[in-house]
Design a protein around this motif. Structure first.
Motif: not given
Length: 185
Positions: A17, A21, A135, A138-139, A145, A151, A154, A157
């Motif tokens: 991930l 990104t 994304l 993955s969360i 996640g 978080l 994320a 990103s």
């Protein structure tokens, strides 16, 4: 052994991930026509290509390790047909959808010379769908996640991609700069 496969799958998913990104941000920067931090455009393109390749490698390791992990309970069909998974079918389906999009992008990248620039670019636009779907996968499906560190990662990103997109659509975007000012070429 299952814990090792789970840890490998989990770690490679996060790395994939992050590399995706980086690839998305650098792809946007490359299309802007402007250098990034003084680097020539070809250097940014090269790093974009290599980060994409590495993201694909880590994604393959992610998928293979989870396939052999008995806890994940993945079947071959789960890798190609979205939303059929036994556990968390929606979130797993998003991962499958992201994989399918990535495969389309990889295939058209490999066939770019024969399919033409226009088809390549149209399919490459699917990256704008691939990245947020990956994304979300993955969360929603990742064991980390909803943890604070993930978080935050994320969110960082999302901010990076949003800044890159804002930079690309700004009035200083070289490729279409004259068209935005009302000038003709």
């Amino acid at each position: 052994m299952n814990e090792a496969l789970w840890a490998l799958g989990r770690g490679t998913g996060v790395v994939a991930l992050l590399l995706l990104t980086v690839s998305v941000v650098l792809g946007i920067v490359t299309r802007s026509g402007r250098p990034l931090l003084g680097l020539p455009r070809f250097s940014v393109t090269l790093v974009h290509r290599n980060s994409s390749l590495l993201a694909s490698v880590f994604l393959v390791i992610h998928i293979v390790s989870l396939f052999f992990d008995s806890y994940a309970q993945l079947r071959v069909v789960d890798f190609f047909v979205p939303f059929l998974g036994a556990a968390k079918p929606f979130w797993l389906g998003l991962g499958t959808l992201a994989l399918d999009l990535m495969l389309a992008i990889i295939v058209t990248s490999l066939l770019r010379r024969w399919i033409g620039r226009r088809v390549f670019r149209v399919v490459h636009w699917f990256t704008y769908a691939l990245w947020p779907v990956a994304l979300a996968h993955s969360i929603g499906n990742g064991s980390d996640g909803t943890s604070v560190w993930f978080l935050a990662l994320a969110l960082a990103s999302v901010v990076l991609v949003a800044v890159a997109v804002a930079w690309r659509v700004s009035a200083n975007f070289i490729e279409f700069g004259n068209a935005r000012k009302g000038e003709t070429r």
